[in-house]
Design an enzyme around this catalytic site. Structure first.
Site, PDB file in Angstrom:
ATOM      1  N   SER A  15       0.847  -1.239  -0.065  1.00 38.05           N
ATOM      2  CA  SER A  15      -0.133   0.107  -0.107  1.00 38.05           C
ATOM      3  C   SER A  15       0.981   1.280   0.161  1.00 38.05           C
ATOM      4  O   SER A  15       1.871   1.264   0.543  1.00 38.05           O
ATOM      5  CB  SER A  15      -0.803   0.102   1.177  1.00 38.05           C
ATOM      6  N   SER A  17      -0.529   4.170   0.676  1.00 35.90           N
ATOM      7  CA  SER A  17      -1.195   5.118   1.398  1.00 35.90           C
ATOM      8  C   SER A  17      -0.439   5.911   2.672  1.00 35.90           C
ATOM      9  O   SER A  17      -0.248   7.000   2.807  1.00 35.90           O
ATOM     10  CB  SER A  17      -2.444   4.393   2.192  1.00 35.90           C
ATOM     11  N   LYS A  66     -14.072  -3.892   1.729  1.00 33.42           N
ATOM     12  CA  LYS A  66     -14.763  -2.651   1.317  1.00 33.42           C
ATOM     13  C   LYS A  66     -16.240  -2.858   1.481  1.00 33.42           C
ATOM     14  O   LYS A  66     -17.023  -1.990   2.014  1.00 33.42           O
ATOM     15  CB  LYS A  66     -14.539  -1.995  -0.073  1.00 33.42           C
ATOM     16  N   ASN A  87     -14.693   3.043   1.732  1.00 36.42           N
ATOM     17  CA  ASN A  87     -13.031   2.955   1.721  1.00 36.42           C
ATOM     18  C   ASN A  87     -12.449   3.920   2.681  1.00 36.42           C
ATOM     19  O   ASN A  87     -11.338   4.063   2.951  1.00 36.42           O
ATOM     20  CB  ASN A  87     -12.549   3.450   0.269  1.00 36.42           C
ATOM     21  N   ASP A 102     -14.132   6.663  -3.274  1.00 38.97           N
ATOM     22  CA  ASP A 102     -13.362   6.395  -4.740  1.00 38.97           C
ATOM     23  C   ASP A 102     -13.883   7.036  -6.146  1.00 38.97           C
ATOM     24  O   ASP A 102     -13.394   7.432  -7.032  1.00 38.97           O
ATOM     25  CB  ASP A 102     -13.727   4.895  -4.965  1.00 38.97           C
ATOM     26  N   ALA A 127     -16.972  -5.397 -13.974  1.00 42.12           N
ATOM     27  CA  ALA A 127     -18.278  -4.943 -13.071  1.00 42.12           C
ATOM     28  C   ALA A 127     -18.223  -5.239 -11.708  1.00 42.12           C
ATOM     29  O   ALA A 127     -18.919  -5.642 -11.034  1.00 42.12           O
ATOM     30  CB  ALA A 127     -19.485  -5.713 -13.833  1.00 42.12           C
ATOM     31  N   GLY A 129     -16.249  -4.352  -7.824  1.00 45.04           N
ATOM     32  CA  GLY A 129     -16.451  -3.326  -6.677  1.00 45.04           C
ATOM     33  C   GLY A 129     -15.785  -1.950  -7.161  1.00 45.04           C
ATOM     34  O   GLY A 129     -16.564  -0.996  -7.063  1.00 45.04           O
ATOM     35  N   THR A 151     -18.283 -11.779 -17.142  1.00 43.85           N
ATOM     36  CA  THR A 151     -19.636 -12.405 -16.977  1.00 43.85           C
ATOM     37  C   THR A 151     -20.751 -11.571 -17.045  1.00 43.85           C
ATOM     38  O   THR A 151     -20.837 -10.224 -16.254  1.00 43.85           O
ATOM     39  CB  THR A 151     -19.657 -12.603 -15.321  1.00 43.85           C
TER      40      THR A 151
HETATM   41  P1  ATR Z   1     -12.513  -5.074  -7.687  1.00 46.19           P
HETATM   42  O1  ATR Z   1     -13.000  -4.919  -6.100  1.00 46.19           O
HETATM   43  O2  ATR Z   1     -11.071  -4.757  -7.799  1.00 46.19           O
HETATM   44  O3  ATR Z   1     -13.346  -4.645  -8.800  1.00 46.19           O
HETATM   45  P2  ATR Z   1     -13.805  -7.735  -8.082  1.00 46.19           P
HETATM   46  O4  ATR Z   1     -14.981  -7.181  -7.380  1.00 46.19           O
HETATM   47  O5  ATR Z   1     -13.355  -8.976  -7.688  1.00 46.19           O
HETATM   48  O6  ATR Z   1     -12.562  -6.713  -7.671  1.00 46.19           O
HETATM   49  O7  ATR Z   1     -13.913  -7.505  -9.708  1.00 46.19           O
HETATM   50  C1  ATR Z   1     -13.204  -8.158 -10.464  1.00 46.19           C
HETATM   51  C2  ATR Z   1     -13.309  -7.536 -11.940  1.00 46.19           C
HETATM   52  O8  ATR Z   1     -12.378  -7.945 -12.832  1.00 46.19           O
HETATM   53  C3  ATR Z   1     -14.480  -8.524 -12.509  1.00 46.19           C
HETATM   54  O9  ATR Z   1     -15.285  -7.658 -13.393  1.00 46.19           O
HETATM   55  C4  ATR Z   1     -14.071  -9.553 -13.293  1.00 46.19           C
HETATM   56  O10 ATR Z   1     -14.874 -10.365 -14.008  1.00 46.19           O
HETATM   57  P3  ATR Z   1     -15.967 -11.425 -13.949  1.00 46.19           P
HETATM   58  O11 ATR Z   1     -17.147 -10.619 -13.274  1.00 46.19           O
HETATM   59  O12 ATR Z   1     -16.253 -12.183 -15.081  1.00 46.19           O
HETATM   60  O13 ATR Z   1     -15.505 -12.244 -12.922  1.00 46.19           O
HETATM   61  C5  ATR Z   1     -12.858  -8.790 -13.744  1.00 46.19           C
HETATM   62  N1  ATR Z   1     -11.658  -9.861 -14.083  1.00 46.19           N
HETATM   63  C6  ATR Z   1     -10.846 -10.540 -13.402  1.00 46.19           C
HETATM   64  N2  ATR Z   1      -9.826 -11.140 -13.978  1.00 46.19           N
HETATM   65  C7  ATR Z   1     -10.232 -11.040 -15.220  1.00 46.19           C
HETATM   66  C8  ATR Z   1      -9.697 -11.678 -16.473  1.00 46.19           C
HETATM   67  N3  ATR Z   1      -8.622 -12.511 -16.407  1.00 46.19           N
HETATM   68  N4  ATR Z   1     -10.314 -11.424 -17.595  1.00 46.19           N
HETATM   69  C9  ATR Z   1     -11.385 -10.627 -17.577  1.00 46.19           C
HETATM   70  N5  ATR Z   1     -11.972 -10.243 -16.657  1.00 46.19           N
HETATM   71  C10 ATR Z   1     -11.627 -10.118 -15.408  1.00 46.19           C
END
Ligand code: ATR
Length: 274
Positions: A15, A17, A66, A87, A102, A127, A129, A151
């Site tokens: 971090s 921060s 979070k 956060n 954020d 999509a 957090g 997804t």
């Molecule tokens: P954060 O809080 O950092 O956004 P998260 O809530 O775990 O973390 O979300 C991760 C995002 O990265 C999601 O949109 C995930 O896609 P899925 O919803 O399909 O899981 C995306 N993601 C992570 N690894 C990926 C990869 N290798 N290719 C494409 N999308 C990825």
């Protein structure tokens, strides 16, 4: 009296921060200490109790806490309630207040590079957090938001949240499309690219009017940003968002204006050391 602040997360050793806030305290002579605590998910509740018992005045919250911290707080600001994530926590008269900077931090980091937000088109990749906070903030500024995610159901669920808040949003899966031609702001929020891998998606053909942002700041230029630059786009990494979410958290804790330049300098120096 010396005040104590902290960041809690897991992992947390990288971090930036602590360095950013300590430089801020020094710059304007605030009598405070900033700590960094590695809190495993199954110890979050005890950690929050501990911080309160030790008299901490507030703390930052990062991945993966979070959302889970919500139920451990007394009050949420409208920003935290809308994002469904916190956060920043402030202890005020014994009450634990959860806030989220954020979205605002992101807006501040891009506004100098966009000629206004209203009616313009933002495309977000991811999509999770991070995407949610940014998407809600952009929709609140009047942007039309298009969410693409690996997804699809998660992208659609986020669209529903934005629409409930009165924003305009649509969803799709990762694929090039017509949107590349009229996008004003493209934001990469997924963790793909964090480990220098190629992004599973090409922005070839994107309008060179677009501002392209990757919220990753280490590496400072992801393969995704390099490709966007090759297409003639202006690019930004996530350092600005990190700085301004921190500056807004500062203002939530202390009031007044955060010493942004000292904080920016500290971030830059730490990045060079990584
Ligand atoms: P954060 O809080 O950092 O956004 P998260 O809530 O775990 O973390 O979300 C991760 C995002 O990265 C999601 O949109 C995930 O896609 P899925 O919803 O399909 O899981 C995306 N993601 C992570 N690894 C990926 C990869 N290798 N290719 C494409 N999308 C990825």
């Amino acid at each position: 009296m010396e005040k104590h602040y902290a960041v809690i997360g897991h992992p947390i050793e990288h971090s930036l921060s602590p360095g950013m806030y300590k430089a801020g305290y020094e710059a304007i002579g605030v009598d405070a200490e900033y700590h960094r605590f590695n809190v495993e998910p199954n110890h979050l509740a005890e950690a929050v109790e501990g911080l309160c018992a030790l008299g901490f005045s507030g703390w930052n919250v990062t991945i993966p806490h979070k959302e889970h911290i919500l139920s451990l707080l007394n009050t949420l600001t409208p920003q935290a309630r809308r994002a469904g994530a916190v956060n920043t926590v402030k202890i005020h008269e014994g009450q634990r207040i959860g806030h989220n900077t954020d979205g605002e931090g992101f807006i501040r980091s891009v506004e100098g590079n966009l000629n206004g937000f209203k009616g313009k088109k933002a495309v977000l990749l991811g999509a999770g957090g991070a995407s949610k906070g940014i998407a809600l903030a952009l929709a609140e500024q009047g942007m039309k938001v298009h969410i693409l995610n690996r997804t699809y159901e998660k992208a659609e669920a986020l669209v529903q949240v934005i629409q409930r808040e009165g924003g305009t949003a649509t969803s799709g899966v990762f694929a090039p499309g017509d949107w590349l031609e009229d996008v004003d702001l493209l934001v990469q929020t997924t963790s793909a690219g964090l480990h220098s891998e190629t992004f599973p998606f090409s922005v070839k053909g994107i309008s060179d009017r677009a501002l392209v942002v990757d919220i990753i700041f280490n590496p400072s230029e992801t393969a995704f940003l390099r490709e966007a630059k090759k297409q003639g786009c202006r690019t930004l990494n996530g350092l600005g968002m990190l700085l301004y979410q921190g500056a807004y958290a500062w203002e939530f804790w202390f009031g007044g204006q955060a010493p942004v330049e000292a904080m920016r300098q500290a971030l830059k120096e730490q990045i060079l050391l990584l």
